[in-house]
Design a protein around this motif. Structure first.
Motif, PDB file in Angstrom:
ATOM      1  N   ARG A  31       0.801  -1.218   0.000  1.00  0.00           N
ATOM      2  CA  ARG A  31       0.000   0.000   0.000  1.00  0.00           C
ATOM      3  C   ARG A  31       0.838   1.275   0.000  1.00  0.00           C
ATOM      4  O   ARG A  31       0.321   2.370  -0.201  1.00  0.00           O
ATOM      5  N   THR A  32       2.126   1.129   0.222  1.00  0.00           N
ATOM      6  CA  THR A  32       3.006   2.295   0.213  1.00  0.00           C
ATOM      7  C   THR A  32       3.316   2.704  -1.222  1.00  0.00           C
ATOM      8  O   THR A  32       3.528   1.853  -2.089  1.00  0.00           O
ATOM      9  N   THR A  33       3.331   4.018  -1.469  1.00  0.00           N
ATOM     10  CA  THR A  33       3.627   4.524  -2.811  1.00  0.00           C
ATOM     11  C   THR A  33       4.875   5.398  -2.786  1.00  0.00           C
ATOM     12  O   THR A  33       5.200   6.025  -1.770  1.00  0.00           O
ATOM     13  N   ILE A  34       5.553   5.438  -3.919  1.00  0.00           N
ATOM     14  CA  ILE A  34       6.713   6.314  -4.074  1.00  0.00           C
ATOM     15  C   ILE A  34       6.287   7.766  -3.871  1.00  0.00           C
ATOM     16  O   ILE A  34       6.995   8.552  -3.227  1.00  0.00           O
ATOM     17  N   ARG A  35       5.121   8.126  -4.408  1.00  0.00           N
ATOM     18  CA  ARG A  35       4.643   9.497  -4.272  1.00  0.00           C
ATOM     19  C   ARG A  35       4.443   9.877  -2.808  1.00  0.00           C
ATOM     20  O   ARG A  35       4.837  10.964  -2.376  1.00  0.00           O
ATOM     21  N   GLY A  36       3.841   8.972  -2.035  1.00  0.00           N
ATOM     22  CA  GLY A  36       3.608   9.249  -0.621  1.00  0.00           C
ATOM     23  C   GLY A  36       4.920   9.423   0.138  1.00  0.00           C
ATOM     24  O   GLY A  36       5.053  10.314   0.989  1.00  0.00           O
ATOM     25  N   ILE A  37       5.896   8.570  -0.174  1.00  0.00           N
ATOM     26  CA  ILE A  37       7.205   8.677   0.469  1.00  0.00           C
ATOM     27  C   ILE A  37       7.855  10.009   0.115  1.00  0.00           C
ATOM     28  O   ILE A  37       8.409  10.702   0.988  1.00  0.00           O
ATOM     29  N   ALA A  38       7.775  10.395  -1.158  1.00  0.00           N
ATOM     30  CA  ALA A  38       8.379  11.644  -1.613  1.00  0.00           C
ATOM     31  C   ALA A  38       7.758  12.844  -0.902  1.00  0.00           C
ATOM     32  O   ALA A  38       8.468  13.764  -0.477  1.00  0.00           O
ATOM     33  N   GLU A  39       6.435  12.841  -0.755  1.00  0.00           N
ATOM     34  CA  GLU A  39       5.760  13.957  -0.087  1.00  0.00           C
ATOM     35  C   GLU A  39       6.213  14.074   1.365  1.00  0.00           C
ATOM     36  O   GLU A  39       6.470  15.174   1.861  1.00  0.00           O
ATOM     37  N   THR A  40       6.312  12.940   2.057  1.00  0.00           N
ATOM     38  CA  THR A  40       6.741  12.963   3.457  1.00  0.00           C
ATOM     39  C   THR A  40       8.195  13.432   3.579  1.00  0.00           C
ATOM     40  O   THR A  40       8.545  14.152   4.520  1.00  0.00           O
ATOM     41  N   ALA A  41       9.034  13.021   2.637  1.00  0.00           N
ATOM     42  CA  ALA A  41      10.455  13.395   2.674  1.00  0.00           C
ATOM     43  C   ALA A  41      10.700  14.809   2.161  1.00  0.00           C
ATOM     44  O   ALA A  41      11.805  15.345   2.344  1.00  0.00           O
ATOM     45  N   GLY A  42       9.680  15.421   1.513  1.00  0.00           N
ATOM     46  CA  GLY A  42       9.844  16.769   0.976  1.00  0.00           C
ATOM     47  C   GLY A  42      10.697  16.817  -0.272  1.00  0.00           C
ATOM     48  O   GLY A  42      11.421  17.791  -0.507  1.00  0.00           O
ATOM     49  N   VAL A  43      10.619  15.747  -1.086  1.00  0.00           N
ATOM     50  CA  VAL A  43      11.382  15.687  -2.332  1.00  0.00           C
ATOM     51  C   VAL A  43      10.449  15.251  -3.458  1.00  0.00           C
ATOM     52  O   VAL A  43       9.280  14.941  -3.235  1.00  0.00           O
ATOM     53  N   SER A  44      10.977  15.197  -4.654  1.00  0.00           N
ATOM     54  CA  SER A  44      10.185  14.748  -5.795  1.00  0.00           C
ATOM     55  C   SER A  44      10.239  13.227  -5.919  1.00  0.00           C
ATOM     56  O   SER A  44      11.183  12.581  -5.444  1.00  0.00           O
ATOM     57  N   SER A  45       9.235  12.676  -6.578  1.00  0.00           N
ATOM     58  CA  SER A  45       9.242  11.229  -6.835  1.00  0.00           C
ATOM     59  C   SER A  45      10.453  10.846  -7.671  1.00  0.00           C
ATOM     60  O   SER A  45      11.031   9.772  -7.505  1.00  0.00           O
ATOM     61  N   GLY A  46      10.835  11.755  -8.575  1.00  0.00           N
ATOM     62  CA  GLY A  46      12.000  11.484  -9.416  1.00  0.00           C
ATOM     63  C   GLY A  46      13.271  11.351  -8.603  1.00  0.00           C
ATOM     64  O   GLY A  46      14.128  10.510  -8.923  1.00  0.00           O
ATOM     65  N   LEU A  47      13.395  12.138  -7.526  1.00  0.00           N
ATOM     66  CA  LEU A  47      14.602  12.042  -6.701  1.00  0.00           C
ATOM     67  C   LEU A  47      14.622  10.725  -5.924  1.00  0.00           C
ATOM     68  O   LEU A  47      15.682  10.134  -5.728  1.00  0.00           O
ATOM     69  N   VAL A  48      13.437  10.265  -5.511  1.00  0.00           N
ATOM     70  CA  VAL A  48      13.358   8.966  -4.838  1.00  0.00           C
ATOM     71  C   VAL A  48      13.876   7.880  -5.771  1.00  0.00           C
ATOM     72  O   VAL A  48      14.693   7.032  -5.384  1.00  0.00           O
ATOM     73  N   ARG A  49      13.394   7.910  -7.013  1.00  0.00           N
ATOM     74  CA  ARG A  49      13.813   6.896  -7.981  1.00  0.00           C
ATOM     75  C   ARG A  49      15.295   7.068  -8.352  1.00  0.00           C
ATOM     76  O   ARG A  49      15.985   6.083  -8.627  1.00  0.00           O
ATOM     77  N   HIS A  50      15.768   8.300  -8.361  1.00  0.00           N
ATOM     78  CA  HIS A  50      17.187   8.543  -8.665  1.00  0.00           C
ATOM     79  C   HIS A  50      18.080   7.877  -7.619  1.00  0.00           C
ATOM     80  O   HIS A  50      19.098   7.256  -7.961  1.00  0.00           O
ATOM     81  N   HIS A  51      17.699   8.005  -6.337  1.00  0.00           N
ATOM     82  CA  HIS A  51      18.521   7.456  -5.265  1.00  0.00           C
ATOM     83  C   HIS A  51      18.361   5.951  -5.105  1.00  0.00           C
ATOM     84  O   HIS A  51      19.332   5.254  -4.776  1.00  0.00           O
ATOM     85  N   PHE A  52      17.133   5.442  -5.327  1.00  0.00           N
ATOM     86  CA  PHE A  52      16.871   4.040  -4.971  1.00  0.00           C
ATOM     87  C   PHE A  52      16.376   3.178  -6.132  1.00  0.00           C
ATOM     88  O   PHE A  52      16.362   1.950  -6.003  1.00  0.00           O
TER      89      PHE A  52
END
Length: 210
Positions: A31-52
């Motif tokens: 149920r966890t989404t990349i978008r939700g993680i990005a919003e909580t971390a204060g970054v873009s979804s693209g940066l999440v995917r860039h790092h991980f």
């Protein structure tokens, strides 16, 4: 005193990891989404995917981080025990409380196998290094270590229920002290006398021959 924070913990990558652990712990992996993680971390979804790269790789990074943290806390506890500072040894365990929800959800979802296996190995080392006088056992060391590990890891899984039973949030300093005190009481007051345990073991041996 604990060593300085890992420099990684001051980066955007660390914020993403911490946000992911929160989401995985609260909602589970599916149920966890990349978008939700990005919003909580204060970054873009693209940066999440860039790092991980992917959500699966992000979860693996979270698992690796928790495993490194548990090893570090175990090493610090060893050091405190060698110094004979039991108070310090008890205090060292407190940072692990920050990962209770994540660990609990991972275990319920069938994950965290590497963490469990590592903690069993750690328990074996502790049982070997600090044997209790007069507590000889014919039960295999690994069996004892595995049961002890499972007992300890049941606490994160039952954390909310335990907090309700205690009447205090166990994630607070007050709750942590209450939990540690209860555990120490259980460890120092066996639930069975040596004679009762011997009688029960005799009964088990009889069952093996039936």
């Amino acid at each position: 005193m604990s060593s300085a924070p890992d420099p990684e913990d001051l980066t955007a990558r660390a914020r993403i990891r911490d946000a992911a652990m929160r989401h995985f712990g609260e909602h589970g992996f599916e149920r966890t989404t990349i978008r939700g993680i990005a919003e909580t971390a204060g970054v873009s979804s693209g940066l999440v995917r860039h790092h991980f790269g992917s959500k699966e790789e992000l979860r693996k990074a979270c698992d690796d981080y928790v495993l490194r943290t548990v090893r570090k806390l175990n090493d610090e506890t060893w050091a405190a025990m060698r110094e004979g500072d039991l108070g310090k040894a008890a205090a060292v365990r407190r940072p692990s409380g920050a990962y209770h929800r994540y660990i609990a959800r991972s275990l319920v979802d069938g994950g965290a196998s590497e963490l469990f296996d590592e903690m069993v190995r750690m328990s074996e080392a502790w049982l070997t290094a600090f044997p209790r006088e007069g507590a000889e056992s014919d039960v295999p060391l690994r069996d004892r270590a595995a049961i002890g590990t499972a007992w300890g890891l049941a606490i994160p899984i039952m954390f909310e229920h335990l907090s309700r039973a205690f009447g205090v949030d166990l994630s607070t300093p007050e709750g942590d002290v209450r939990l540690a005190s209860a555990l120490l009481d259980l460890y120092s007051h066996p639930l069975m006398s040596p004679e009762e345990a011997a009688a029960a073991r005799a009964g088990l041996k009889g069952l093996r021959h039936d």
